[in-house]
Scaffold this motif. Sequence first.
Motif, mmCIF file in Angstrom:
data_model
loop_
_atom_site.group_PDB
_atom_site.id
_atom_site.type_symbol
_atom_site.label_atom_id
_atom_site.label_comp_id
_atom_site.label_asym_id
_atom_site.label_seq_id
_atom_site.Cartn_x
_atom_site.Cartn_y
_atom_site.Cartn_z
ATOM 1 N N UNK A 1 -6.854 -5.693 -4.955
ATOM 2 C CA UNK A 1 -6.864 -4.577 -5.900
ATOM 3 C C UNK A 1 -5.430 -4.142 -6.182
ATOM 4 N N UNK A 2 -5.178 -3.894 -7.473
ATOM 5 C CA UNK A 2 -3.894 -3.304 -7.848
ATOM 6 C C UNK A 2 -4.067 -1.790 -7.865
ATOM 7 N N UNK A 3 -3.146 -1.082 -7.188
ATOM 8 C CA UNK A 3 -3.221 0.380 -7.121
ATOM 9 C C UNK A 3 -1.870 0.962 -7.527
ATOM 10 N N UNK A 4 -1.907 1.838 -8.527
ATOM 11 C CA UNK A 4 -0.691 2.532 -8.944
ATOM 12 C C UNK A 4 -0.780 3.998 -8.582
ATOM 13 N N UNK A 5 0.291 4.521 -7.975
ATOM 14 C CA UNK A 5 0.353 5.945 -7.609
ATOM 15 C C UNK A 5 1.365 6.622 -8.551
ATOM 16 N N UNK A 6 0.870 7.405 -9.463
ATOM 17 C CA UNK A 6 1.751 7.996 -10.472
ATOM 18 C C UNK A 6 1.769 9.510 -10.341
ATOM 19 N N UNK A 7 2.937 10.091 -10.551
ATOM 20 C CA UNK A 7 3.086 11.543 -10.467
ATOM 21 C C UNK A 7 3.968 11.939 -9.298
ATOM 22 N N UNK A 8 4.612 13.102 -9.425
ATOM 23 C CA UNK A 8 5.547 13.568 -8.405
ATOM 24 C C UNK A 8 4.841 14.148 -7.181
ATOM 25 N N UNK A 9 3.513 14.247 -7.245
ATOM 26 C CA UNK A 9 2.758 14.820 -6.120
ATOM 27 C C UNK A 9 2.626 13.885 -4.940
ATOM 28 N N UNK A 10 2.958 12.591 -5.136
ATOM 29 C CA UNK A 10 2.821 11.622 -4.043
ATOM 30 C C UNK A 10 4.091 11.581 -3.192
ATOM 31 N N UNK A 11 3.980 11.169 -1.910
ATOM 32 C CA UNK A 11 5.188 11.003 -1.082
ATOM 33 C C UNK A 11 6.131 9.981 -1.711
ATOM 34 N N UNK A 12 7.401 10.083 -1.359
ATOM 35 C CA UNK A 12 8.419 9.248 -2.003
ATOM 36 C C UNK A 12 8.166 7.761 -1.804
ATOM 37 N N UNK A 13 7.591 7.386 -0.658
ATOM 38 C CA UNK A 13 7.477 5.945 -0.374
ATOM 39 C C UNK A 13 6.388 5.258 -1.201
ATOM 40 N N UNK A 14 5.567 6.024 -1.962
ATOM 41 C CA UNK A 14 4.578 5.377 -2.841
ATOM 42 C C UNK A 14 4.665 5.900 -4.278
ATOM 43 N N UNK A 15 5.498 6.889 -4.518
ATOM 44 C CA UNK A 15 5.530 7.569 -5.817
ATOM 45 C C UNK A 15 5.930 6.618 -6.950
ATOM 46 N N UNK A 16 5.099 6.590 -8.028
ATOM 47 C CA UNK A 16 5.347 5.776 -9.231
ATOM 48 C C UNK A 16 5.573 4.305 -8.908
ATOM 49 N N UNK B 1 -4.126 8.178 -9.785
ATOM 50 C CA UNK B 1 -4.306 6.868 -9.149
ATOM 51 C C UNK B 1 -4.956 5.924 -10.152
ATOM 52 N N UNK B 2 -4.353 4.739 -10.305
ATOM 53 C CA UNK B 2 -4.919 3.691 -11.160
ATOM 54 C C UNK B 2 -5.346 2.545 -10.255
ATOM 55 N N UNK B 3 -6.576 2.073 -10.415
ATOM 56 C CA UNK B 3 -7.070 1.032 -9.512
ATOM 57 C C UNK B 3 -7.908 0.032 -10.303
ATOM 58 N N UNK B 4 -7.624 -1.257 -10.128
ATOM 59 C CA UNK B 4 -8.454 -2.296 -10.756
ATOM 60 C C UNK B 4 -8.338 -3.567 -9.924
ATOM 61 N N UNK B 5 -9.294 -4.451 -10.127
ATOM 62 C CA UNK B 5 -9.348 -5.690 -9.342
ATOM 63 C C UNK B 5 -8.431 -6.737 -9.970
ATOM 64 N N UNK B 6 -7.682 -7.440 -9.162
ATOM 65 C CA UNK B 6 -6.833 -8.543 -9.640
ATOM 66 C C UNK B 6 -7.253 -9.830 -8.950
ATOM 67 N N UNK B 7 -6.858 -10.955 -9.582
ATOM 68 C CA UNK B 7 -7.256 -12.259 -9.044
ATOM 69 C C UNK B 7 -6.037 -12.963 -8.475
ATOM 70 N N UNK B 8 -6.125 -13.400 -7.213
ATOM 71 C CA UNK B 8 -4.976 -14.125 -6.648
ATOM 72 C C UNK B 8 -4.812 -15.483 -7.326
ATOM 73 N N UNK B 9 -3.564 -15.903 -7.537
ATOM 74 C CA UNK B 9 -3.292 -17.213 -8.143
ATOM 75 C C UNK B 9 -3.003 -18.209 -7.035
ATOM 76 N N UNK B 10 -3.754 -19.260 -7.058
ATOM 77 C CA UNK B 10 -3.654 -20.284 -6.022
ATOM 78 C C UNK B 10 -2.269 -20.909 -6.010
ATOM 79 N N UNK B 11 -1.707 -21.008 -4.808
ATOM 80 C CA UNK B 11 -0.425 -21.690 -4.629
ATOM 81 C C UNK B 11 -0.636 -22.713 -3.527
ATOM 82 N N UNK B 12 -1.163 -23.867 -3.931
ATOM 83 C CA UNK B 12 -1.595 -24.866 -2.949
ATOM 84 C C UNK B 12 -0.391 -25.517 -2.289
ATOM 85 N N UNK B 13 -0.380 -25.624 -0.947
ATOM 86 C CA UNK B 13 0.751 -26.282 -0.275
ATOM 87 C C UNK B 13 0.939 -27.710 -0.771
#
Length: 1508
Positions: free
Chosen positions: A1189-1204, A1252-1264
Amino acid sequence: CLSKGIFPASYIHLKEAIVEGKGQHETVIPNELPLIQEVTTTLREWSIIWRQLYVQDNREMFRSVRHMIYDLIEWRSQILSGTLPQDELKELKKKVTAKIDYGNRILDLDLVVRDEDGNILDPEQTSTISLFRAHEIASKQVEERLQEEKSQKQNIDINRQAKFAATPSFALFVNLKNVVCKIGEDAEVLMSLYDPLESKFISENYLVRWSSCGLPKDIDRLHNLRAVFTDLGSKDLKREKISFVCQIVRVGRMELRDNNTRKLTSGLRRPFGVAVMDVTDIINGKVDDEDKQHFIPFQPVAGENDFLQTVINKVIAAKEVNHKGQGLWVTLKLLPGDIHQIRKEFPHLVDRSTAVARKMGFPEIIMPGDVRNDIYVTLVQGDFDKGSKTTAKNVEVTVSVYDEDGKRLESVIFPGAGDEAISEYKSVIYYQVKQPRWFETVKVAIPIEDVNRSHLRFTFRHRSSQDSKDKSEKIFALAFVKLMRYDGTTLRDGEHDLIVYKAEAKKLEDASTYLSLPSTKIELEEKGHSATGKSMQNLGSCTISKDSFQISTLVCSTKLTQNVDLLGLLKWRSNTSLLHQNLKQLMKVDGGEVVKFLQDTLDALFNIMMENSESETFDTLVFDALVFIIGLIADRKFQHFNPVLETYIKKHFSATLAYTKLTKVLKTYVDNAEKCGITDQLFKAMKALEYIFKFIVRSRILFNQLYENKGEADFRESLLQLFKSINEMMSSNSDQTVIVKVCAFHVYSFASSGPTQRHVQIIMENLLRTVNRTVISMGRDSELIGSFVACMTAILRQMEDYHYAHLIKTFGKMRSDVDFLMETFIMFKNLIGKNVYPFDWVIMNMMQNKVFLRAINQYADMLNKKFLDQTNFELQLWNNYFHLAVAFLTQESLQLENFSSAKRAKILNNQGLFTLKCIFSPKGQHKIKFIPEMVGPILEMTLIPETELRKATIPIFFDMMQCEFHSTRSFQRFENEIITKLDHEVEGGRGDEQYKVLFDKILLEHCRKHKYLAKSGETFVKLVVRLMERLLDYRTIMHDENKENRMSCTVNVLNFYKEIEREEMYIRYLYKLCDLHKECDNYTEAAYTLLLHAKLLKWSEEACAAHLTQRDGYQAATQGQLKDQLYQEIIHYFDKGKMWEEAIALGKELAEQYENEMFDYEQLSELLRKQAQFYENIVKVIRPKPDYFAVGYYGQGFPTFIRNKVFIYRGKEYERREDFEARLLTQFPNAEKMKTTSPPGDDIKTSSGQYIQCFTVKPKLDLPSKFHRPVSEQIVSFYRVNEVQRFEYSRPVRKGEKNPDNEFANMWIERTIYVTAYKLPGILRWFEVKSVEISPLENAIETMQLTNDKINNMVQQHLSDPNLPINPLSMLLNGIVDPAVMGGFANYEKVTPGLARPWAQEGLGRVEQPNSAFQIPFLAEGIRIHGEKVTEALRPFHERMEACFRQLKDKVEKQYGVRLSGLEERRGSRPRSMVRSFTMPSSSRPLSVASVSSLSSDSTPSRPGSDG
């Protein structure tokens, strides 16, 4: 003109007050009672806590505090009203103080110490020892209240408990309102207290004589039938049940139904009935309403064999009584205190006319003035032969008291309180009962001088119902018992089986006939006669009857003793040969017996001592006996005898030579303190020391009065020698004498009452060092440590500047001054750091601080004078001093920011300020010796949240930097130490944003002014500030329930330490992160975290540094050994996380070491077996594939380590997006979920809210790269969701207007590729997105490609597993080949020409031919498998599908040509789409299909695997 105020005058009340001081120092003291001021302060303090409890939703405590606050407000109003009588006001004050003390304890506030009147003690006016004892008493009282609250009596009002706890006894007040009972004759109403479990009466009777007309016989007492049952104690409170019992005895005819009263016998006492009420709740205080009238139902006796006590027990056992409206009406109230207190404090209830019914037996605390000589006699039971009669006798027992001459003692028997004394008592008559059981008790009170000559006489007579017959009935038997035994002691308590004698009636009346005979069966046996046997025995003129009769007695006398040892001592002159034994036996006598004869016993002891003055035979025994008696008086039970002892010493004591003997014995004990068996006795003597000295001093005064100061020099010398002996004992280090030493301080507190400078000096010289060493050697768990510290504080408090100067002067003469200061500093530091007193003993702790502060300052002057120059400089001594100074400043009890404003003011008023300004300035060349050891303590001091202190102390850091730089041209040691210590301090709760700003500002200013430190200093300051930012973030959420936030902050800190190459701190935080992962069962992430530690190690024999093995579980001497242990643990975690590929990779590296370096084949074989299992698991075990899942934390209300910032999260097994979102929003309950997946604008990013923005993302295969040829899907599937760093998200967009005939014609996809900072999974379950790529794709082509992949995957699954269900395959195939389903792929075909457009060419240049051509072989294979597995019921469905497929195949082959089936193509060359079918992500969660299936970008389902 007069200025007007802003408030109406009617709203203002001016309080009278005294104003002290001016300006900032102005203090307003209201002219109110101190208690009112205390209540006001308490209410303000509690109200703040009350609000906090409401916010925390602590309902139970909230209600408790509310009740307490309401009570205090009500009581405060009552006190302020000034209308309460003195006794009620005193009682109310006790309730208020008890409530405050109890409330403070349950709210963890400070303990309040009070004097006896309940006023708060002024510590300045109270000696240290008194203050300590007051704390002990207050703490004990509050603890007792808490225990009582927790006990079974949880409903008792706490104030009531305090009231009763303050008094040794209490009483039950009874007011008999009415007796509603149809008796028909006169009656006796006997009321008493009864223990139903023990089936025995515990009090005297309260007797009311009731007339036949339904009124009291004494008409004057109408409406005034009151009694008080006294002497109840704590043991009675603890009784499980207590009943109030009323027995009604009819006085008249034998039978009520006989009417011919002239011929009938009258005046017979006959059983009528009982009334019983359980008063346990009243005794325990659960019910307290003196106005409530209680109805006690009446139960008549059923038959003549119904004994009154039997009926009582039946009524108690029965749930209900069929009373028919008959019973007693009473009011009841429990009163605290003895009879004297009660009469004084409750005059409206108890006056001189109120009957007093005492408890049978002594109260728990015997009052000195309580002179008694009572003997309680209970008629228990008998067994009487019917003799010549046809039926059993109607036996009446008459009790009387006679002397040895046969003369009756008049008016010595009391049938009950409230009635006159009588000369003989007649028992209740049970009609024709062979074995009557009476259980009737009377009190016999005989003058003390008559006891030894008196005996109880019991005569038995048959009573007839006919008056004429009754007159002819004589006494048929007699029993007796003497009140004084042959050895001079009083009759023993308990049951006595008396001998029933028969003789002629006239002979029985003559005392000389029977007095020489044995009275009890035991006496008879002692004289050699048989106490049993059917035949009667003749003894003189009397015959022993076969009848039996038992009584029980209880002696309550302050004049008579039942103890032969005590009697032997009191009459010691009569037999001096037993004196040695009697003195020893005295210590075994019950304390109650001794205190009753306190004066007589003390007289006897000192007479023995005086009359043997030439000999020392009995001195030690008399001394021990005296110590025993003084110890008794110290007991709470006998504490009221203290005045008696004091009075004895002042007025009755007359042994003029006792002082010499007492001093001598005491000195002998002290000199032999370490000898086995002496310590215990010496300890007791030390506890009794105050009174021993009072005896010594009084004896000497009496001697001086007689002989005019003769022997004064000898007396002084003996005392001096005694004190010297005590000093030597105090100086000894023996463990045996520790317990004695604390008591020995009483000598000095007694000897130095009214201290003078000289006294204090003597105590200081002789005791101070000894006390210090004793405190140092004692453990914190010792019961005596508090007393010793109090004594030490008391000595230091008495010392003035003169004494400190004298102490310092005499150091050289006495002993090493360095040692003294060293041990003093260490001791002070230990006492400050780990206080011996509880946290709520604030006054005691403040007193200790004040005294220590003064001492530290005095010793600091000495340090500067004697130990600063080059010759005498003592590094360790200075170090200890600095550590002590910092410990003092940083102690918990001085951190004002943690306290309420009231407590803060109290501490500031009582505490001086102690700072360490310019610590480094005077030390010159010695400064460098304090680096780095003093960096930590100074840092701790600068972190105290006091701005001025910080400004004064932070420059010390620059001084240290400068000092080290001048010495070594760098300040590396200082830097390393401050970083290490800062981490520990901030994590421990110290430091804040203000400190960070001050540190930055002050140090930068100093560094920029310095020629050489400007650049390196600025770099260092910025480094520390960055570290503090991360540490403060970490601390803020360290205790957060959200473990993910804690993990993020931990990673921020460990990355910082990695960046500045602080390996030790880096590893420390790695383990913090690992522990967090294990708590959340994130075993994969725990393994990756440990792997970072393992990568720091080499496969070598290099020694393992201490910081590398931070866990106790690792026992490794070399780096190779530690790496081996870590790899095994990591492999274990990878196994638990089903990451077998990673486990195999590490296993291979470990196997190489086992095989070629360590040659440990046993470990190798075990490892290879594990690896084999891992390979098997990869192929056979189905692993759940997590969503990302992709999660975006937007706004000044969040702690600095996750803000925007945007993060990619790895979901838990089988976790849907909806569940993941719910989990996110729980962590941020104030956040708003965004309804669009497009990046937000600056307006949202800069807003003060949380989005908070949240949506499902698809991993891209990186085959060894090792997979250079096609492999099983089971193997590849791991890489589809692991070891991924790129993730894609597709948003549908429409180009141009919507085509009503074909919705796919203008549908395009905007594909976003997110690249994370690290591969997932890793040391976290999420990583920040570091780059974003956006590219467009045409929807139709994308959908066709995904559908091809889906068909291919499902065909492969059915080929490898024939047992798979067919339904999913049916749905998939039908959705593609049947044009009736969403138009089939015809709609997609219509947009295929669109590939010629430039935009499409740019995004899909790789597509050479339409996917529909490649789709046909997969469909053919799918239709074939479906045909083999389809059931008969679904055969028509299959045939329809086949027909549709044939049409589709013909059309495609005609347009695009024929393609080989997938299986055939595998043998030859592979078109790109086939290879892609093996390497594309699994179809179980085709995210992009999900995105396409909806035209709205705002509703992306998390489980879109069901589309076609």
